[in-house]
Write a protein that holds these residues in place. Structure first.
Motif, PDB file in Angstrom:
ATOM      1  N   GLU A  73       0.849  -1.193   0.000  1.00  0.00           N
ATOM      2  CA  GLU A  73       0.000   0.000   0.000  1.00  0.00           C
ATOM      3  C   GLU A  73       0.886   1.246   0.000  1.00  0.00           C
ATOM      4  OE1 GLU A  73      -3.475   0.443   0.478  1.00  0.00           O
ATOM      5  OE2 GLU A  73      -3.938  -1.691   0.417  1.00  0.00           O
ATOM      6  N   PHE A  74       0.486   2.251  -0.777  1.00  0.00           N
ATOM      7  CA  PHE A  74       1.246   3.498  -0.844  1.00  0.00           C
ATOM      8  C   PHE A  74       0.287   4.680  -0.821  1.00  0.00           C
ATOM      9  CE2 PHE A  74       3.973   0.248  -2.463  1.00  0.00           C
ATOM     10  CZ  PHE A  74       5.197   0.561  -1.894  1.00  0.00           C
ATOM     11  N   CYS A  75       0.802   5.818  -0.393  1.00  0.00           N
ATOM     12  CA  CYS A  75       0.009   7.032  -0.234  1.00  0.00           C
ATOM     13  C   CYS A  75       0.860   8.218  -0.671  1.00  0.00           C
ATOM     14  CB  CYS A  75      -0.366   7.159   1.243  1.00  0.00           C
ATOM     15  SG  CYS A  75      -1.106   8.714   1.744  1.00  0.00           S
ATOM     16  N   THR A  76       0.257   9.164  -1.359  1.00  0.00           N
ATOM     17  CA  THR A  76       0.975  10.393  -1.705  1.00  0.00           C
ATOM     18  C   THR A  76       0.649  11.456  -0.664  1.00  0.00           C
ATOM     19  OG1 THR A  76      -0.783  11.266  -3.121  1.00  0.00           O
ATOM     20  CG2 THR A  76       0.888   9.867  -4.166  1.00  0.00           C
ATOM     21  N   LEU A  93      -5.234   4.888  -3.688  1.00  0.00           N
ATOM     22  CA  LEU A  93      -6.092   4.445  -4.785  1.00  0.00           C
ATOM     23  C   LEU A  93      -7.580   4.522  -4.461  1.00  0.00           C
ATOM     24  CD1 LEU A  93      -4.023   1.364  -5.982  1.00  0.00           C
ATOM     25  CD2 LEU A  93      -4.171   3.618  -7.047  1.00  0.00           C
ATOM     26  N   THR A  94      -7.935   4.586  -3.183  1.00  0.00           N
ATOM     27  CA  THR A  94      -9.344   4.585  -2.814  1.00  0.00           C
ATOM     28  C   THR A  94      -9.911   5.962  -2.495  1.00  0.00           C
ATOM     29  OG1 THR A  94      -8.836   4.144  -0.492  1.00  0.00           O
ATOM     30  CG2 THR A  94      -9.184   2.231  -1.916  1.00  0.00           C
ATOM     31  N   GLY A  95      -9.055   6.972  -2.353  1.00  0.00           N
ATOM     32  CA  GLY A  95      -9.567   8.302  -2.052  1.00  0.00           C
ATOM     33  C   GLY A  95      -8.505   9.203  -1.463  1.00  0.00           C
ATOM     34  N   SER A  96      -8.964  10.321  -0.908  1.00  0.00           N
ATOM     35  CA  SER A  96      -8.016  11.262  -0.311  1.00  0.00           C
ATOM     36  C   SER A  96      -8.611  11.903   0.932  1.00  0.00           C
ATOM     37  CB  SER A  96      -7.595  12.327  -1.322  1.00  0.00           C
ATOM     38  OG  SER A  96      -8.688  13.138  -1.657  1.00  0.00           O
ATOM     39  N   LEU A 115      -0.520   7.114  -8.699  1.00  0.00           N
ATOM     40  CA  LEU A 115      -0.411   5.750  -8.197  1.00  0.00           C
ATOM     41  C   LEU A 115      -1.292   4.818  -9.018  1.00  0.00           C
ATOM     42  CD1 LEU A 115      -0.572   6.309  -4.327  1.00  0.00           C
ATOM     43  CD2 LEU A 115       1.452   5.960  -5.743  1.00  0.00           C
ATOM     44  N   HIS A 116      -0.815   3.570  -9.175  1.00  0.00           N
ATOM     45  CA  HIS A 116      -1.575   2.521  -9.855  1.00  0.00           C
ATOM     46  C   HIS A 116      -1.566   1.262  -8.992  1.00  0.00           C
ATOM     47  CE1 HIS A 116      -2.154   4.617 -13.664  1.00  0.00           C
ATOM     48  NE2 HIS A 116      -0.880   4.996 -13.609  1.00  0.00           N
ATOM     49  N   GLU A 117      -2.469   0.340  -9.298  1.00  0.00           N
ATOM     50  CA  GLU A 117      -2.544  -0.946  -8.600  1.00  0.00           C
ATOM     51  C   GLU A 117      -1.186  -1.639  -8.612  1.00  0.00           C
ATOM     52  OE1 GLU A 117      -5.108  -2.602  -7.066  1.00  0.00           O
ATOM     53  OE2 GLU A 117      -6.485  -0.930  -7.383  1.00  0.00           O
ATOM     54  N   GLY A 118      -0.931  -2.443  -7.586  1.00  0.00           N
ATOM     55  CA  GLY A 118       0.275  -3.249  -7.537  1.00  0.00           C
ATOM     56  C   GLY A 118       1.517  -2.499  -7.089  1.00  0.00           C
ATOM     57  N   GLY A 119       1.359  -1.331  -6.477  1.00  0.00           N
ATOM     58  CA  GLY A 119       2.505  -0.579  -5.996  1.00  0.00           C
ATOM     59  C   GLY A 119       3.298   0.077  -7.111  1.00  0.00           C
ATOM     60  N   LEU A 120       2.597   0.617  -8.088  1.00  0.00           N
ATOM     61  CA  LEU A 120       3.250   1.283  -9.218  1.00  0.00           C
ATOM     62  C   LEU A 120       2.888   2.765  -9.229  1.00  0.00           C
ATOM     63  CD1 LEU A 120       2.474  -1.391 -11.975  1.00  0.00           C
ATOM     64  CD2 LEU A 120       4.583  -1.145 -10.652  1.00  0.00           C
ATOM     65  N   ALA A 121       3.790   3.575  -9.777  1.00  0.00           N
ATOM     66  CA  ALA A 121       3.540   5.000  -9.964  1.00  0.00           C
ATOM     67  C   ALA A 121       3.930   5.355 -11.392  1.00  0.00           C
ATOM     68  CB  ALA A 121       4.349   5.828  -8.974  1.00  0.00           C
ATOM     69  N   GLN A 122       3.084   6.124 -12.079  1.00  0.00           N
ATOM     70  CA  GLN A 122       3.334   6.469 -13.481  1.00  0.00           C
ATOM     71  C   GLN A 122       3.465   7.976 -13.654  1.00  0.00           C
ATOM     72  OE1 GLN A 122       0.337   5.271 -16.330  1.00  0.00           O
ATOM     73  NE2 GLN A 122       1.795   5.421 -18.002  1.00  0.00           N
TER      74      GLN A 122
END
Length: 169
Positions: A42-45, A58-61, A121-128
């Motif tokens: 899980e990651f958060c900006t 990914l679920t909200g802010s 952020l994207h699923e699977g612990g990715l950032a684009q």
């Protein structure tokens, strides 16, 4: 002696030399941050918008006011903000996962064009990166997972003791 010199230089290159300083207490009161600090993958900006911190996953802010005390402290959220979380895979040479912190800006776009657009952020612990389209794997120390070759994400030193997160570079 040569082994010690090589070992020290490798450690020094792990972390960015750019300034970053952020302290947040009561991390359990922000659902996105609490999930990122306690659940592998899980990651958060974290971004600063005016007088508010904005925590997004990914679920909200969640938006929180800066306290009066934090208004007097210098806060540096890297170039664009921070990405924090608990990777699924431990860092090389470690036997357990530890909270990691990366810059929200794409290092390749910053080095090449001096732009600091925030990644998504994207699923699977990715950032684009929305600019160069590189995809970074947050679970494997921020290396490029897809796209043109380049450097890994800027990484910052981070300490997490239950309910207190500190980024200090």
């Amino acid at each position: 002696m040569a082994v010690l010199i090589v070992a020290c230089s490798a450690t020094e290159n792990t972390y960015s030399t750019m300034p970053a300083y952020f302290v947040y207490q009561n991390t359990n009161t922000v659902p996105q941050l609490n999930a990122a600090l306690g659940n592998p993958g899980e990651f958060c900006t974290i971004e600063l918008r005016g007088q508010y911190y904005v925590f997004t996953n990914l679920t909200g802010s969640t938006q929180t006011n800066r306290t009066a005390l934090s208004n007097y402290q210098k806060t540096y959220l890297g170039l664009s903000g921070l990405i924090v979380g608990l990777p699924v895979i431990p860092a090389p040479g470690e036997d357990a996962q530890h909270v990691v912190c990366f810059d929200l800006a794409c290092p390749n776009c910053y080095d090449t064009y001096a732009i600091t657009k925030s990644m998504r952020l994207h699923e699977g612990g990715l950032a684009q990166c929305p600019s160069c389209q590189r995809i970074y794997d947050l679970n494997t120390q921020g290396i490029i997972n897809d796209g043109e070759p380049g450097q890994s994400l800027y990484r910052y030193r981070v300490t997490y003791i239950p309910y207190t997160l500190q980024v200090n570079n």
